[in-house]
Write an enzyme that holds these catalytic residues in place. Structure first.
Site, PDB file in Angstrom:
ATOM      1  CG  ASN A 215      51.174  32.451   2.750  1.00 54.84           C
ATOM      2  OD1 ASN A 215      50.053  32.800   2.407  1.00 54.84           O
ATOM      3  ND2 ASN A 215      51.960  33.217   3.519  1.00 54.84           N
ATOM      4  CE  LYS A 294      65.323  34.399 -14.632  1.00 54.91           C
ATOM      5  NZ  LYS A 294      64.902  34.084 -15.988  1.00 54.91           N
ATOM      6  CG  PHE A 331      43.091  34.158  12.053  1.00 48.15           C
ATOM      7  CD1 PHE A 331      42.581  35.363  12.489  1.00 48.15           C
ATOM      8  CD2 PHE A 331      42.269  33.300  11.328  1.00 48.15           C
ATOM      9  CE1 PHE A 331      41.270  35.726  12.220  1.00 48.15           C
ATOM     10  CE2 PHE A 331      40.953  33.648  11.047  1.00 48.15           C
ATOM     11  CZ  PHE A 331      40.454  34.849  11.489  1.00 48.15           C
TER      12      PHE A 331
HETATM   13  O1  PMT Z   1      43.353  34.369   3.133  1.00 49.18           O
HETATM   14  P1  PMT Z   1      42.542  33.094   2.983  1.00 49.18           P
HETATM   15  O2  PMT Z   1      42.820  32.396   1.663  1.00 49.18           O
HETATM   16  O3  PMT Z   1      41.078  33.310   3.237  1.00 49.18           O
HETATM   17  O4  PMT Z   1      43.044  32.071   4.111  1.00 49.18           O
HETATM   18  C1  PMT Z   1      42.772  32.323   5.457  1.00 49.18           C
HETATM   19  C2  PMT Z   1      43.967  31.945   6.360  1.00 49.18           C
HETATM   20  C3  PMT Z   1      44.199  30.450   6.314  1.00 49.18           C
HETATM   21  C4  PMT Z   1      45.222  32.691   5.924  1.00 49.18           C
HETATM   22  C5  PMT Z   1      43.568  32.413   7.822  1.00 49.18           C
HETATM   23  O5  PMT Z   1      42.426  31.755   8.227  1.00 49.18           O
HETATM   24  C6  PMT Z   1      44.703  32.148   8.803  1.00 49.18           C
HETATM   25  O6  PMT Z   1      44.840  31.093   9.368  1.00 49.18           O
HETATM   26  N1  PMT Z   1      45.553  33.173   9.054  1.00 49.18           N
HETATM   27  C7  PMT Z   1      46.774  33.091   9.874  1.00 49.18           C
HETATM   28  C8  PMT Z   1      47.911  32.537   9.076  1.00 49.18           C
HETATM   29  C9  PMT Z   1      49.196  32.482   9.869  1.00 49.18           C
HETATM   30  O7  PMT Z   1      50.120  33.172   9.534  1.00 49.18           O
HETATM   31  O8  PMT Z   1      49.203  31.704  10.902  1.00 49.18           O
HETATM   32  P2  PMT Z   1      50.493  31.484  11.888  1.00 49.18           P
HETATM   33  O9  PMT Z   1      50.050  30.388  12.762  1.00 49.18           O
HETATM   34  O10 PMT Z   1      51.722  31.320  11.066  1.00 49.18           O
HETATM   35  O11 PMT Z   1      50.609  32.854  12.684  1.00 49.18           O
HETATM   36  C10 PMT Z   1      49.923  33.085  13.914  1.00 49.18           C
HETATM   37  C11 PMT Z   1      49.499  34.540  14.026  1.00 49.18           C
HETATM   38  O12 PMT Z   1      50.677  35.379  14.111  1.00 49.18           O
HETATM   39  C12 PMT Z   1      48.696  35.053  12.880  1.00 49.18           C
HETATM   40  O13 PMT Z   1      47.684  35.900  13.384  1.00 49.18           O
HETATM   41  C13 PMT Z   1      49.700  35.841  12.036  1.00 49.18           C
HETATM   42  O14 PMT Z   1      49.085  36.933  11.359  1.00 49.18           O
HETATM   43  C14 PMT Z   1      50.679  36.344  13.090  1.00 49.18           C
HETATM   44  N2  PMT Z   1      52.057  36.501  12.611  1.00 49.18           N
HETATM   45  C15 PMT Z   1      52.774  35.417  12.155  1.00 49.18           C
HETATM   46  C16 PMT Z   1      54.079  35.578  11.763  1.00 49.18           C
HETATM   47  C17 PMT Z   1      54.671  36.868  11.812  1.00 49.18           C
HETATM   48  N3  PMT Z   1      55.913  37.058  11.422  1.00 49.18           N
HETATM   49  N4  PMT Z   1      53.939  37.901  12.235  1.00 49.18           N
HETATM   50  C18 PMT Z   1      52.659  37.749  12.644  1.00 49.18           C
HETATM   51  O15 PMT Z   1      51.993  38.713  13.031  1.00 49.18           O
END
Ligand code: PMT
Length: 410
Positions: A215, A294, A331
């Protein structure tokens, strides 16, 4: 006079670019810095200590064992007195020594005895710069938090063409200025004694030896949280997916590539931390099969199917292990229904608060230096920020963590 009151130790090593250290001294002095020069023995073959002595107004050290001029234990005193050590030009030899813990002259000893930021401005023959051993040493140093001003390309003194020329003096001085002014206002050490685990960047889910799913995360948001926390006195472990960002000084970096690797590391480290800030953009799925070779197009394959399987949800799993003394901050990267999805994640993942951002908004989310976020707390409090620099958002997050700790009585 941006650097008034700042002490810079300038290390000069033996290379044709040693004479450019004169211009560096002149520019740093104009900014108000006081400069002490340490030369390696081979640097004196290019410029005399007397030149630097005249330019800085301070005595120049070459020999570790000559009688001290005005310091008791020179390597310790200079290391302590300095706010920053700049090595320009930095040879492969000097950086190799520091990377491998060898302190056999005044410059390497002073660097090793210092806990201040150290900036290397390498300059050497291209082939030498590209040598895997040299690159390995540079990576080791970078991982340990040393700073670099990368050399530029061009025709070198030896006639070869390529990367290896000392970077422009203005750029080197700018880097010094940036680090010294960044650290100039000593922040309150209110996080002393706490251990943070900050995750940052994207994950890469391997399809075959040349392809992956990922991503747009750059790591900026997470690296700013890590930087702010370490500056406020915390021990910080930064668990980072692939990112090209410079590692904040003092932060312990662990690099991973995939979500499963991030999960394994987070699980391993969890018992030793007090605060978890989960900024990383973790892939929810990974290819079921990783092709060993590949994948080829094939003559008639207009469409192919890729089967994906769920990755572990790291935040959710750690939420199950969470004890009363820990703070979890998650986040959420959303494109719509930001608050609704955010509230759901807060609850499901057992968080103290969640930082939600709408990644479609101008100046917010992936790759920007700024962000606009919505804080959603367990107690029902919801606040939205302005569009602010990520370093400012990072400070706000830390302030909120401290409030949560107080509320919990920890
Ligand atoms: O890195 P930058 O370019 O500065 O961008 C910042 C950002 C947009 C990445 C950051 O601000 C942000 O939003 N981070 C969270 C991205 C994310 O994965 O969001 P989510 O809504 O998919 O996940 C929710 C939370 O669960 C997050 O804290 C994530 O780390 C966590 N997660 C998600 C999936 C997974 N399999 N395991 C996790 O721990």
């Amino acid at each position: 006079m941006k650097l008034k009151g700042k002490n810079v130790v300038l290390g000069v090593t033996g290379g044709i670019a040693a004479y450019k250290a004169c211009e560096i001294i002149s520019q740093l002095k104009k900014l108000g810095a006081s400069i002490d020069v340490i030369m390696t023995r081979s640097a004196t073959e290019f410029v005399t200590p007397y030149t630097f002595q005249s330019l800085t107004g301070n005595s120049v050290i070459v020999n570790m064992f000559e009688s001290p001029k005005y310091w008791d234990m020179e390597h310790i005193s200079l290391a302590q007195k300095s706010d920053l050590i700049l090595v320009a030009p930095a040879t492969a030899n000097l950086m190799g020594k520091v990377a491998n813990g060898i302190a056999d002259d005044m410059l390497s000893t002073t660097i090793m005895a210092s806990d201040k930021p150290v900036v290397f401005a390498p300059a050497m023959n291209t082939k030498m710069y590209e040598n895997p051993v040299v690159q390995k040493n540079l990576k080791t140093l970078e991982k340990l938090g040393y700073h670099f001003v990368d050399p530029k390309g061009g025709i070198l003194a030896c006639g070869d063409e390529g990367k290896g020329k000392l970077q422009d003096v203005e750029i080197i001085v700018e880097k010094v200025k940036e680090i010294l002014t960044r650290n100039s206002e000593e922040p309150e050490k209110d996080l002393e004694g706490l251990t943070f685990l900050v995750t940052a960047g994207p994950t890469r889910e391997i399809i075959d030896p040349v392809r992956f799913l990922s991503n747009h995360s750059t790591g900026k948001m997470g690296y700013e949280v890590a930087r702010a926390a370490v500056n406020r006195g915390a021990k910080v472990i930064l668990l980072s997916g692939p990112s090209t960002l410079e590692v904040p000084f003092g932060v312990e970096l662990i690099r991973v590539e995939t979500a499963v690797e991030m999960y394994d590391e987070a699980m391993r480290l969890y018992d030793e931390i007090d605060v978890l800030v989960k900024t990383a953009a973790v892939s929810d799925y990974r290819p079921k099969e990783i092709a060993k070779e590949k994948m080829k197009k094939g003559e008639r394959n207009e469409e192919i199917e890729l089967t994906l399987i769920r990755n572990p949800d790291i935040l959710l799993e750690l939420g199950k292990r969470k004890g009363a003394n820990k703070i979890h901050v998650g986040f959420a990267a959303e494109t719509h229904n930001v608050l609704e999805y955010g509230k759901d994640k807060l609850k499901r993942k057992n968080l103290d608060f969640l930082v939600a951002n709408d990644v479609t908004e101008e100046g917010a989310g992936f790759a920007h230096d700024t962000n606009r976020v919505h804080y959603i707390h367990k107690n029902g409090e919801m606040t939205s920020s302005e569009t602010l620099k990520k370093e400012v958002i990072a400070q706000e997050i830390l302030d909120r963590i401290m409030i949560e700790r107080k509320t919990k009585g920890i």
